[in-house]
Design a protein around this motif. Structure first.
Motif, PDB file in Angstrom:
ATOM      1  N   PRO A  85     -19.480 -60.848   6.769  1.00  0.00           N
ATOM      2  CA  PRO A  85     -18.977 -62.225   6.835  1.00  0.00           C
ATOM      3  C   PRO A  85     -17.552 -62.345   6.291  1.00  0.00           C
ATOM      4  N   ILE A  86     -16.743 -63.089   7.016  1.00  0.00           N
ATOM      5  CA  ILE A  86     -15.374 -63.381   6.590  1.00  0.00           C
ATOM      6  C   ILE A  86     -15.200 -64.893   6.567  1.00  0.00           C
ATOM      7  N   ILE A  87     -14.820 -65.427   5.435  1.00  0.00           N
ATOM      8  CA  ILE A  87     -14.601 -66.863   5.299  1.00  0.00           C
ATOM      9  C   ILE A  87     -13.159 -67.082   4.873  1.00  0.00           C
ATOM     10  N   ASN A  88     -12.452 -67.889   5.630  1.00  0.00           N
ATOM     11  CA  ASN A  88     -11.069 -68.208   5.282  1.00  0.00           C
ATOM     12  C   ASN A  88     -10.940 -69.706   5.049  1.00  0.00           C
ATOM     13  N   VAL A  89     -10.366 -70.056   3.911  1.00  0.00           N
ATOM     14  CA  VAL A  89     -10.143 -71.459   3.567  1.00  0.00           C
ATOM     15  C   VAL A  89      -8.643 -71.714   3.612  1.00  0.00           C
ATOM     16  N   SER A  90      -8.252 -72.750   4.330  1.00  0.00           N
ATOM     17  CA  SER A  90      -6.826 -73.061   4.424  1.00  0.00           C
ATOM     18  C   SER A  90      -6.626 -74.564   4.313  1.00  0.00           C
ATOM     19  N   GLY A  91      -5.439 -74.948   3.916  1.00  0.00           N
ATOM     20  CA  GLY A  91      -5.155 -76.369   3.770  1.00  0.00           C
ATOM     21  C   GLY A  91      -3.704 -76.667   4.054  1.00  0.00           C
ATOM     22  N   CYS A  92      -3.452 -77.887   4.446  1.00  0.00           N
ATOM     23  CA  CYS A  92      -2.077 -78.303   4.675  1.00  0.00           C
ATOM     24  C   CYS A  92      -1.941 -79.790   4.381  1.00  0.00           C
ATOM     25  N   LYS A  93      -0.722 -80.184   4.109  1.00  0.00           N
ATOM     26  CA  LYS A  93      -0.408 -81.579   3.815  1.00  0.00           C
ATOM     27  C   LYS A  93      -0.076 -82.285   5.114  1.00  0.00           C
ATOM     28  N   THR A  94      -0.489 -83.541   5.234  1.00  0.00           N
ATOM     29  CA  THR A  94      -0.129 -84.361   6.386  1.00  0.00           C
ATOM     30  C   THR A  94       0.582 -85.615   5.884  1.00  0.00           C
ATOM     31  N   ALA A  95       1.013 -86.432   6.818  1.00  0.00           N
ATOM     32  CA  ALA A  95       1.709 -87.661   6.439  1.00  0.00           C
ATOM     33  C   ALA A  95       0.791 -88.614   5.685  1.00  0.00           C
ATOM     34  N   THR A  96      -0.514 -88.486   5.915  1.00  0.00           N
ATOM     35  CA  THR A  96      -1.457 -89.437   5.310  1.00  0.00           C
ATOM     36  C   THR A  96      -2.377 -88.815   4.278  1.00  0.00           C
ATOM     37  N   GLY A  97      -2.326 -87.494   4.099  1.00  0.00           N
ATOM     38  CA  GLY A  97      -3.242 -86.889   3.131  1.00  0.00           C
ATOM     39  C   GLY A  97      -3.281 -85.378   3.232  1.00  0.00           C
ATOM     40  N   THR A  98      -4.488 -84.827   3.200  1.00  0.00           N
ATOM     41  CA  THR A  98      -4.685 -83.379   3.163  1.00  0.00           C
ATOM     42  C   THR A  98      -5.782 -82.967   4.144  1.00  0.00           C
ATOM     43  N   ILE A  99      -5.554 -81.871   4.852  1.00  0.00           N
ATOM     44  CA  ILE A  99      -6.572 -81.296   5.734  1.00  0.00           C
ATOM     45  C   ILE A  99      -6.955 -79.926   5.183  1.00  0.00           C
ATOM     46  N   ILE A 100      -8.252 -79.695   5.052  1.00  0.00           N
ATOM     47  CA  ILE A 100      -8.763 -78.403   4.583  1.00  0.00           C
ATOM     48  C   ILE A 100      -9.695 -77.851   5.654  1.00  0.00           C
ATOM     49  N   ARG A 101      -9.523 -76.572   5.995  1.00  0.00           N
ATOM     50  CA  ARG A 101     -10.354 -75.923   7.005  1.00  0.00           C
ATOM     51  C   ARG A 101     -11.125 -74.756   6.388  1.00  0.00           C
ATOM     52  N   PHE A 102     -12.388 -74.673   6.732  1.00  0.00           N
ATOM     53  CA  PHE A 102     -13.233 -73.558   6.327  1.00  0.00           C
ATOM     54  C   PHE A 102     -13.662 -72.843   7.601  1.00  0.00           C
ATOM     55  N   HIS A 103     -13.140 -71.658   7.823  1.00  0.00           N
ATOM     56  CA  HIS A 103     -13.458 -70.917   9.059  1.00  0.00           C
ATOM     57  C   HIS A 103     -14.278 -69.680   8.711  1.00  0.00           C
ATOM     58  N   ASP A 104     -15.337 -69.444   9.481  1.00  0.00           N
ATOM     59  CA  ASP A 104     -16.134 -68.234   9.283  1.00  0.00           C
ATOM     60  C   ASP A 104     -16.374 -67.540  10.617  1.00  0.00           C
ATOM     61  N   ASN A 105     -16.795 -66.287  10.551  1.00  0.00           N
ATOM     62  CA  ASN A 105     -17.061 -65.495  11.753  1.00  0.00           C
ATOM     63  C   ASN A 105     -18.567 -65.314  11.967  1.00  0.00           C
ATOM     64  N   GLY A 106     -19.328 -66.318  11.559  1.00  0.00           N
ATOM     65  CA  GLY A 106     -20.782 -66.212  11.561  1.00  0.00           C
ATOM     66  C   GLY A 106     -21.457 -66.473  12.888  1.00  0.00           C
ATOM     67  N   LYS A 107     -22.729 -66.868  12.794  1.00  0.00           N
ATOM     68  CA  LYS A 107     -23.566 -67.045  13.981  1.00  0.00           C
ATOM     69  C   LYS A 107     -23.085 -68.165  14.891  1.00  0.00           C
TER      70      LYS A 107
END
Length: 219
Positions: A132-154
């Motif tokens: 399993p590989i889990i990558n967490v990433s985030g970025c700033k937007t004009a209105t707040g914050t976006i966070i992504r959790f991506h995995d290579n699972g089922k």
């Protein structure tokens, strides 16, 4: 309301019925032991449901907790330390990168729970034979914050996506669980004014996308 109407009434009705049988029937030892076992099962179910209800009510009670500046990398460091044994046994890789933002204002206990559950799910629901590989990433937007959790699972079948965050909803019975984790994640995200969505395909992994508003001015 769902828990009270569906998950509390059933075990309570069983307990009442079994108690009634114990009072009115002349039972032999075998019958008595069978009813006693059934009664124990019903009581345990009731107790577990009450525990779940308490967890849900805690989300509401903590919604008034003071928000603070929370570091994403510090959260992930704490969580990977807590999950260290599972990460090693499953040969999991948890990585992260945050462009433009490394922290946000929010309720720390909620953010810890959100990160913990989504990272844990990425490990638990991995494809057989694939680390399993889990990558967490985030970025700033004009209105707040976006966070992504991506995995290579089922991955998740499209027909299950709409009810994925429902209470006690489970689609993979090969993995231990009760269908509370993602329900709690959604409650905690929404309690901080955010939203959560998922993009997924079977055998191609999943990406959970959380959008938080900028709470800096509110607190």
């Amino acid at each position: 309301t769902y828990i009270v109407s569906h998950n509390l009434r059933a075990p309570v009705a069983n307990i009442i019925g079994l108690s009634h049988l114990l009072n009115i029937l002349d039972l032999d030892d075998t019958e008595y032991e069978e009813i006693k076992l059934a009664l124990h099962t019903a009581i345990t179910t009731l107790d577990n449901t009450i525990i779940d209800l308490n967890h849900i009510l805690e989300v509401s009670s903590k919604a008034n907790e003071r928000s603070e500046q929370v570091s994403f990398s510090a959260l992930i460091a704490d969580i990977t330390l807590s999950l260290n044994h599972l990460i090693e046994s499953e040969r999991a890789i948890v990585s992260y990168h945050f462009n433009e933002t490394e922290e946000m204002v929010g309720i720390k206990s909620y953010l810890y729970s959100i990160f913990y559950n989504l990272i844990l799910n990425g490990i638990k629901y991995h494809r057989p034979g694939i680390d399993p590989i889990i990558n967490v990433s985030g970025c700033k937007t004009a209105t707040g914050t976006i966070i992504r959790f991506h995995d290579n699972g089922k991955g998740i079948d499209e027909k299950n996506l709409k009810s994925l965050f429902g209470l006690y909803k489970r689609f993979d019975t090969d993995v231990e669980g009760k269908g509370m984790g993602l329900f709690m994640v959604k409650m905690q995200v929404e309690s901080m004014g955010g939203s959560i969505n998922v993009e997924s395909e079977p055998e191609k992994g999943s990406t959970f996308i959380i959008e938080f508003p900028d709470l800096t001015s509110k607190y």
